[in-house]
Write a protein that holds these residues in place. Structure first.
Motif, PDB file in Angstrom:
ATOM      1  N   LEU A  94      26.529  33.057   1.312  1.00  0.00           N
ATOM      2  CA  LEU A  94      28.065  33.129   2.036  1.00  0.00           C
ATOM      3  C   LEU A  94      28.020  34.464   2.631  1.00  0.00           C
ATOM      4  N   LEU A  95      27.571  35.513   1.796  1.00  0.00           N
ATOM      5  CA  LEU A  95      27.698  36.850   2.485  1.00  0.00           C
ATOM      6  C   LEU A  95      26.617  37.117   3.545  1.00  0.00           C
ATOM      7  N   SER A  96      25.268  36.396   3.358  1.00  0.00           N
ATOM      8  CA  SER A  96      24.164  36.542   4.512  1.00  0.00           C
ATOM      9  C   SER A  96      24.842  35.614   5.487  1.00  0.00           C
ATOM     10  N   ASP A  97      25.381  34.500   5.249  1.00  0.00           N
ATOM     11  CA  ASP A  97      25.967  33.768   6.521  1.00  0.00           C
ATOM     12  C   ASP A  97      27.012  34.386   7.289  1.00  0.00           C
ATOM     13  N   SER A  98      27.888  35.238   6.523  1.00  0.00           N
ATOM     14  CA  SER A  98      28.809  36.076   7.454  1.00  0.00           C
ATOM     15  C   SER A  98      28.356  36.901   8.302  1.00  0.00           C
ATOM     16  N   LEU A  99      27.082  37.769   7.740  1.00  0.00           N
ATOM     17  CA  LEU A  99      26.309  38.587   8.757  1.00  0.00           C
ATOM     18  C   LEU A  99      26.021  38.031  10.010  1.00  0.00           C
ATOM     19  N   HIS A 100      25.415  36.995   9.592  1.00  0.00           N
ATOM     20  CA  HIS A 100      24.921  35.894  10.898  1.00  0.00           C
ATOM     21  C   HIS A 100      26.052  35.664  11.683  1.00  0.00           C
ATOM     22  N   ASN A 101      27.153  35.137  11.042  1.00  0.00           N
ATOM     23  CA  ASN A 101      28.234  34.953  11.911  1.00  0.00           C
ATOM     24  C   ASN A 101      28.812  36.456  12.893  1.00  0.00           C
ATOM     25  N   LEU A 158      22.147  44.965  12.227  1.00  0.00           N
ATOM     26  CA  LEU A 158      21.678  43.734  11.533  1.00  0.00           C
ATOM     27  C   LEU A 158      20.375  43.962  10.786  1.00  0.00           C
ATOM     28  N   VAL A 159      19.542  44.609  11.468  1.00  0.00           N
ATOM     29  CA  VAL A 159      18.464  45.071  10.826  1.00  0.00           C
ATOM     30  C   VAL A 159      18.870  45.885   9.359  1.00  0.00           C
ATOM     31  N   GLY A 160      19.843  46.770   9.267  1.00  0.00           N
ATOM     32  CA  GLY A 160      20.045  47.436   8.098  1.00  0.00           C
ATOM     33  C   GLY A 160      20.605  46.560   7.190  1.00  0.00           C
ATOM     34  N   VAL A 161      21.671  45.669   7.550  1.00  0.00           N
ATOM     35  CA  VAL A 161      22.142  45.028   6.546  1.00  0.00           C
ATOM     36  C   VAL A 161      21.276  43.657   5.965  1.00  0.00           C
ATOM     37  N   SER A 162      20.367  43.154   6.736  1.00  0.00           N
ATOM     38  CA  SER A 162      19.509  42.083   6.128  1.00  0.00           C
ATOM     39  C   SER A 162      18.560  42.795   5.437  1.00  0.00           C
ATOM     40  N   LEU A 163      18.136  44.145   5.527  1.00  0.00           N
ATOM     41  CA  LEU A 163      17.268  44.650   4.385  1.00  0.00           C
ATOM     42  C   LEU A 163      18.030  45.001   3.295  1.00  0.00           C
ATOM     43  N   PHE A 164      19.262  45.358   3.104  1.00  0.00           N
ATOM     44  CA  PHE A 164      20.040  45.388   2.040  1.00  0.00           C
ATOM     45  C   PHE A 164      20.204  43.946   1.465  1.00  0.00           C
ATOM     46  N   LEU A 165      20.352  43.043   2.126  1.00  0.00           N
ATOM     47  CA  LEU A 165      20.598  41.695   1.400  1.00  0.00           C
ATOM     48  C   LEU A 165      19.309  40.928   0.855  1.00  0.00           C
ATOM     49  N   LEU A 166      18.139  41.586   1.345  1.00  0.00           N
ATOM     50  CA  LEU A 166      16.669  41.102   0.899  1.00  0.00           C
ATOM     51  C   LEU A 166      16.592  41.768  -0.533  1.00  0.00           C
ATOM     52  N   SER A 224      18.145  36.123   6.097  1.00  0.00           N
ATOM     53  CA  SER A 224      17.823  37.258   6.326  1.00  0.00           C
ATOM     54  C   SER A 224      16.759  37.717   7.113  1.00  0.00           C
ATOM     55  N   LEU A 225      15.818  37.027   6.462  1.00  0.00           N
ATOM     56  CA  LEU A 225      14.336  37.176   7.388  1.00  0.00           C
ATOM     57  C   LEU A 225      14.594  36.739   8.862  1.00  0.00           C
ATOM     58  N   TYR A 226      15.389  35.721   9.096  1.00  0.00           N
ATOM     59  CA  TYR A 226      15.480  35.189  10.416  1.00  0.00           C
ATOM     60  C   TYR A 226      16.373  36.181  11.208  1.00  0.00           C
ATOM     61  N   ILE A 227      17.224  36.687  10.494  1.00  0.00           N
ATOM     62  CA  ILE A 227      17.989  37.759  11.143  1.00  0.00           C
ATOM     63  C   ILE A 227      17.368  38.852  11.462  1.00  0.00           C
ATOM     64  N   ASP A 263      20.805  30.136  -4.463  1.00  0.00           N
ATOM     65  CA  ASP A 263      21.616  30.876  -3.503  1.00  0.00           C
ATOM     66  C   ASP A 263      20.777  32.178  -3.014  1.00  0.00           C
ATOM     67  N   PRO A 264      19.966  32.850  -3.779  1.00  0.00           N
ATOM     68  CA  PRO A 264      19.255  34.147  -3.216  1.00  0.00           C
ATOM     69  C   PRO A 264      18.296  33.431  -2.103  1.00  0.00           C
ATOM     70  N   LEU A 265      17.638  32.200  -2.467  1.00  0.00           N
ATOM     71  CA  LEU A 265      16.726  31.656  -1.807  1.00  0.00           C
ATOM     72  C   LEU A 265      17.144  31.491  -0.315  1.00  0.00           C
TER      73      LEU A 265
END
Length: 300
Positions: free
Chosen positions: A41-48, A92-100, A187-190, A179-181
């Motif tokens: 949900l958090l990664s989807d919120s980043l996407h939104n 985006l790049v920064g937060v997606s790395l954090f989420l990974l 995150s990889l897509y973003i 969930d992490p999957l």
């Protein structure tokens, strides 16, 4: 003209609604993600959030595009859109790395997830995304700018579907690794999307030359009758679609009325390369160096 303005007004209105919707989902998913323990949900919120920003950039681009150049901003305001894109993609790049990194931690130490809450929030997100997609659907073909915002929303709808499926699997079989999957996939897509936009916006902001075949342009200019040599090329992008080009063109001594014909031919010849604005400096036996790219150290 009135109809065009009405059309633009309608598009801007729809974009504002989409931005508000997306920011609302972002907040809902951040709260839902924290309360339910769902990283997806958090990664989807980043996407939104990224969608809200790209929609906002598109909206500003339309608004700014309507503003005229002035004495301070002689090129107009087209770079503002690039600036928003740069800031957005860097975040985006920064937060997606954090989420990974966070997803990797979750794979190793799974945490309990409130499936029903996760599913409920994901369904709200999906509904709002679908609504946004429908709002912009009829305008998607109008410009690259609106099209990119529309594609963002489409991809967001798909990531919401992934979170919904994840929520269902967690409720039914309590498979928390889903969930992490889902987080990793989103995150990889973003990351991929964000990196592309970051690279392109940095190129524009750094005055990188657009993809032009300078040797072919040189041949094209030198094929014009009366041109002895073309050199010292500079090309740069102002915004997404505006390319400026300047060069030195060596000619025989001639009246300005004849020289004007050469300048006009150069402008015509370069249109097919997507160049929108050409500045030609005519000269007679002036530059020592006749290279395509000027070496400032050795004099102009």
């Amino acid at each position: 003209m009135g109809n065009h303005h009405h059309h633009h007004g309608e598009l801007k209105g729809r974009m504002v609604i989409s931005v508000i919707l997306n920011l609302t989902i972002t907040v809902a998913e951040v709260i839902g993600g924290i309360l339910s323990g769902s990283l997806a949900l958090l990664s989807d919120s980043l996407h939104n959030f990224s969608d809200s920003m790209s929609l906002l950039a598109s909206y500003f681009a339309i608004r700014i595009g309507e503003r005229k150049a002035n004495e301070k901003y002689t090129f107009g305001y087209k770079r503002a859109e690039i600036l928003v894109a740069f800031i957005n993609s860097a975040i985006l790049v920064g937060v997606s790395l954090f989420l990974l990194v966070e997803a990797y931690r979750r794979f190793k130490n799974p945490e309990p997830i409130d499936g029903p809450l996760m599913l409920g929030v994901a369904l709200i997100g999906l509904a709002a995304n679908l609504f946004s997609v429908l709002l912009l659907h009829s305008h998607a073909h109008e410009s690259m700018n609106v099209r990119s915002a529309y594609l963002h929303l489409m991809s967001d709808t798909l990531s919401s579907v992934a979170v919904v499926i994840g929520g269902i699997l967690i409720i039914k079989w309590n498979v928390t690794w889903v969930d992490p999957l889902v987080t990793v996939l989103i995150s990889l897509y973003i990351l991929r999307e964000g990196y592309e936009i970051l690279r392109e916006s940095v190129e524009v902001l750094m005055e990188a030359s657009p993809e032009l075949d300078l040797e072919a342009i040189k041949e094209e200019i030198e094929a014009i009758p009366g041109v002895k040599n073309a050199h010292h090329f500079h090309a740069w992008r102002i915004g997404e679609k505006e390319i400026h080009f300047e060069c030195h063109v060596e000619v025989d001594d001639m009246p300005i009325s004849e020289a004007q014909w050469i300048i006009d031919r150069v402008g015509e010849a370069l249109k097919k390369y997507g160049i929108t604005h050409v500045t030609v400096q005519l000269e007679v036996n002036r530059c020592a160096s006749k290279n395509v790219i000027c070496d400032e150290e050795k004099g102009s």
